[in-house]
Design a protein around this motif. Structure first.
Motif, short mmCIF file in Angstrom:
data_model
loop_
_atom_site.label_atom_id
_atom_site.label_comp_id
_atom_site.label_asym_id
_atom_site.label_seq_id
_atom_site.Cartn_x
_atom_site.Cartn_y
_atom_site.Cartn_z
N GLY A 40 0.80 -1.22 0.00
CA GLY A 40 0.00 0.00 0.00
C GLY A 40 0.83 1.26 0.00
N GLN A 41 2.07 1.17 0.46
CA GLN A 41 2.98 2.32 0.46
C GLN A 41 4.22 2.06 -0.38
OE1 GLN A 41 2.25 5.28 1.92
NE2 GLN A 41 0.27 4.38 2.45
N TRP A 42 4.55 0.78 -0.53
CA TRP A 42 5.73 0.41 -1.31
C TRP A 42 5.34 -0.67 -2.30
CZ3 TRP A 42 10.15 3.17 -0.47
CH2 TRP A 42 10.20 3.89 0.72
N ALA A 43 6.00 -0.71 -3.45
CA ALA A 43 5.70 -1.73 -4.44
C ALA A 43 6.96 -2.04 -5.26
CB ALA A 43 4.58 -1.27 -5.37
N THR A 44 7.01 -3.25 -5.79
CA THR A 44 8.08 -3.68 -6.67
C THR A 44 7.45 -4.23 -7.95
OG1 THR A 44 9.47 -4.29 -4.79
CG2 THR A 44 10.08 -5.20 -6.93
N ALA A 45 7.97 -3.79 -9.09
CA ALA A 45 7.39 -4.20 -10.37
C ALA A 45 8.46 -4.74 -11.30
CB ALA A 45 6.67 -3.04 -11.04
N ASP A 46 8.08 -5.74 -12.09
CA ASP A 46 8.94 -6.31 -13.13
C ASP A 46 8.47 -5.73 -14.46
OD1 ASP A 46 10.49 -7.84 -14.76
OD2 ASP A 46 9.45 -9.73 -14.38
N VAL A 47 9.35 -4.99 -15.15
CA VAL A 47 8.99 -4.25 -16.36
C VAL A 47 9.93 -4.62 -17.49
CG1 VAL A 47 8.87 -1.94 -17.38
CG2 VAL A 47 8.01 -2.33 -15.07
N GLU A 48 9.40 -4.69 -18.71
CA GLU A 48 10.23 -4.91 -19.88
C GLU A 48 10.23 -3.65 -20.75
OE1 GLU A 48 10.76 -8.73 -22.41
OE2 GLU A 48 9.11 -7.60 -23.34
N LEU A 49 11.43 -3.19 -21.06
CA LEU A 49 11.61 -2.09 -22.01
C LEU A 49 11.91 -2.69 -23.38
CD1 LEU A 49 12.27 0.83 -22.98
CD2 LEU A 49 14.60 0.45 -22.13
N ARG A 50 11.24 -2.18 -24.41
CA ARG A 50 11.46 -2.64 -25.78
C ARG A 50 11.61 -1.42 -26.68
NH1 ARG A 50 9.56 -8.05 -26.16
NH2 ARG A 50 9.04 -7.87 -28.37
N TYR A 51 12.64 -1.43 -27.53
CA TYR A 51 12.82 -0.29 -28.44
C TYR A 51 13.33 -0.78 -29.78
CZ TYR A 51 17.91 -0.41 -28.00
OH TYR A 51 19.23 -0.80 -28.07
N ARG A 52 13.12 0.04 -30.81
CA ARG A 52 13.60 -0.24 -32.17
C ARG A 52 14.27 1.00 -32.75
NH1 ARG A 52 9.17 -2.60 -36.04
NH2 ARG A 52 7.79 -1.13 -35.00
N ILE A 53 15.29 0.78 -33.55
CA ILE A 53 15.95 1.86 -34.27
C ILE A 53 15.33 1.97 -35.66
CG2 ILE A 53 18.12 2.58 -35.34
CD1 ILE A 53 19.59 1.49 -32.95
N ALA A 54 14.91 3.17 -36.00
CA ALA A 54 14.20 3.40 -37.26
C ALA A 54 15.06 3.03 -38.46
CB ALA A 54 13.77 4.87 -37.35
N GLY A 55 14.47 2.28 -39.39
CA GLY A 55 15.15 1.90 -40.61
C GLY A 55 16.03 0.68 -40.50
N TYR A 56 16.18 0.12 -39.29
CA TYR A 56 17.08 -1.01 -39.10
C TYR A 56 16.42 -2.19 -38.40
CZ TYR A 56 20.68 2.12 -40.69
OH TYR A 56 21.41 2.97 -41.48
N ASP A 57 15.72 -1.94 -37.33
CA ASP A 57 15.15 -3.04 -36.55
C ASP A 57 13.76 -3.40 -37.06
OD1 ASP A 57 17.35 -3.15 -34.88
OD2 ASP A 57 16.51 -1.73 -33.43
N THR A 58 13.59 -4.66 -37.43
CA THR A 58 12.26 -5.15 -37.77
C THR A 58 11.59 -5.75 -36.54
OG1 THR A 58 13.20 -7.29 -38.42
CG2 THR A 58 12.92 -5.62 -40.15
N ALA A 59 12.34 -5.89 -35.48
CA ALA A 59 11.82 -6.38 -34.20
C ALA A 59 12.55 -5.59 -33.11
CB ALA A 59 12.07 -7.88 -34.05
N PRO A 60 12.01 -5.53 -31.91
CA PRO A 60 12.62 -4.70 -30.88
C PRO A 60 13.74 -5.40 -30.12
CG PRO A 60 10.59 -5.64 -30.03
CD PRO A 60 10.70 -6.08 -31.48
N VAL A 61 14.61 -4.59 -29.54
CA VAL A 61 15.50 -5.04 -28.47
C VAL A 61 14.66 -5.05 -27.20
CG1 VAL A 61 17.45 -4.38 -27.03
CG2 VAL A 61 17.62 -4.20 -29.51
N ALA A 62 14.84 -6.06 -26.37
CA ALA A 62 14.06 -6.16 -25.14
C ALA A 62 14.99 -6.31 -23.94
CB ALA A 62 13.11 -7.36 -25.21
N THR A 63 14.64 -5.66 -22.85
CA THR A 63 15.41 -5.77 -21.62
C THR A 63 14.46 -5.73 -20.43
OG1 THR A 63 17.16 -4.79 -20.26
CG2 THR A 63 15.76 -3.28 -21.50
#
Length: 418
Positions: A109-132
């Motif tokens: 209720g005051q503190w929380a922990t979350a598991d999150v995935e960041l995904r990004y692509r570079i324009a003109g190069y990535d047809t799928a994202p990098v994920a972390t």
């Protein structure tokens, strides 16, 4: 060299390496009720998702105010660090940047922990994202939730822009991102990759993006940081390729990154640099046909076959370790096993493993032809798991058995290297 998630070339371990994202901060609106037992005070996945969508939009718009909006006003050090990271991203042509909340693992209720995935692509190069994957720590203050800590999840690694200002150079088929390296050095890397892409496309005439993203960090230590592995593993390795393979070769690939070790790469002449980057580019091209069913001797051997194809070099010059073994009566009894490609073992054994894989693919191309070599590679990668993959592909494509092929390979070593 290719890796099951990471492919390397110096001259191959398996695993997956995902790039790490920037430090996140999100400001969330919650109920005004302050009773920690009231479920309305708890952080929800939907609320965190919505906040991170706003954060992502600020990254793409390069909006400092929006990017920093979720940070506590008195968190001067954190705000400065976040602003620096955004500035370092300014020249990187991002096509997409998204967050996906996987789970809120604990809260009271005051503190929380979350598991999150960041995904990004570079324009003109990535047809799928990098994920972390990232782990977020959050604190509720009145009606707001603040992210107080953002750290890599176990097994995740760093991002180039966390190491310094990013210089970007684009070629015809490549984009090179560097930190602490001269623009001229990055231009030479881009030019070499631009030579590699047509050569790879000729050796692998299957659909692929024909665009390569290369990262050049400032040191081997920084290279190891991008890979989440010990520095000692990469000191003599000129470049590695990171990415993911599907379990059966049928899943879409996660975006690849060729990562250069600037110290080892600089010791190579233009020929060696071209061989290394053509090898790594081959891993990018063949990614969707490479799977957990693919033995390392095949993925690394095919990459070397592509790199040396058309080069006027004697076999014993390309494979000196194996040539010495053959001449001294120590011809290997078997094709190289996956552990033989480990970076932290005997360098001579590692070199011999690469050479053995190369000559196995040379044998297939010479005896059965280029198209059969490609078909064999695809058939192995499409198999459902490692067991039986090579055996069935050899039977179906090459009309032989692993035992007979191994015997033929040993004879071929004697012919080419004896």
């Amino acid at each position: 060299m290719a890796v099951r998630g990471r492919e390397a070339r110096g001259g191959g371990p398996r695993g997956r390496r995902r790039a790490a994202g920037v430090l996140l901060a999100a400001l969330l609106t919650a109920s005004a009720c302050t009773d920690p037992a009231d479920p309305d005070t708890f952080l929800t996945t939907g609320a965190l998702d919505a906040a991170l969508e706003r954060r992502a939009a600020a990254v793409l718009a390069h909006d400092p105010a929006g990017y920093l909006d979720g940070l506590a006003p008195d968190a001067a050090k954190l705000r400065a660090a976040q602003r620096t990271e955004l500035d370092r991203l300014a020249d990187v042509p991002l096509k997409s940047w998204t967050y996906d909340v996987k789970d809120i693992t604990e809260q009271d209720g005051q503190w929380a922990t979350a598991d999150v995935e960041l995904r990004y692509r570079i324009a003109g190069y990535d047809t799928a994202p990098v994920a972390t994957r990232r782990v977020l720590e959050l604190m509720r203050d009145g009606e707001r939730w603040y992210i107080t800590e953002d750290r890599p999840a176990k097994g995740s690694s760093g991002q180039l822009w966390q190491q310094g200002d990013v210089e970007v150079v684009e070629g015809e088929h490549s984009i090179v991102l560097g930190v602490g390296r001269s623009r001229n050095e990055l231009r030479q890397v881009a030019d070499t990759v631009d030579l590699a892409v047509p050569a790879v496309s000729d050796a692998w005439p299957r659909p692929w993006n024909r665009r390569v993203v290369v990262l050049v960090p400032d040191s081997v230590e920084d290279m190891a940081g991008l890979l989440g592995s010990p520095e000692a593993s990469y000191r003599g390795i000129a470049a590695v390729t990171t990415g993911e393979v599907g379990g059966t070769g049928k899943s879409p690939a996660i975006a690849d990154r060729v990562i250069v070790n600037p110290q080892a790469y600089a010791t190579l002449g233009s020929f060696g640099q071209r061989i290394v980057l053509t090898h790594e580019t081959t891993h990018v091209a063949t990614r969707t046909s490479t799977s957990t069913a693919t033995p390392v001797w095949l993925s690394e051997g095919f990459a070397d076959w592509t790199a040396y194809r058309g080069e006027d070099r004697a076999a014993d010059t390309i494979a000196p370790e194996l040539a010495e073994a053959v001449r001294t009566g120590m011809t290997p009894a078997e094709l190289p096993a996956d552990p033989d490609f480990g970076f932290d073992g005997d360098p001579a054994k590692l070199a011999g493993a690469y050479e053995g894989g190369w000559l196995a693919c040379e044998l297939i191309a010479e005896r059965w032809g280029k198209e059969k070599l490609i078909a064999f590679y695809e058939a192995v990668g499409a198999h459902d798991g490692r067991d039986g993959a090579v055996e069935q592909a050899m039977d179906a494509v090459l009309d032989t058995t692993p035992e007979q092929f191994t015997a033929d390979w040993r004879d071929y070593l004697a012919t080419r290297l004896g």
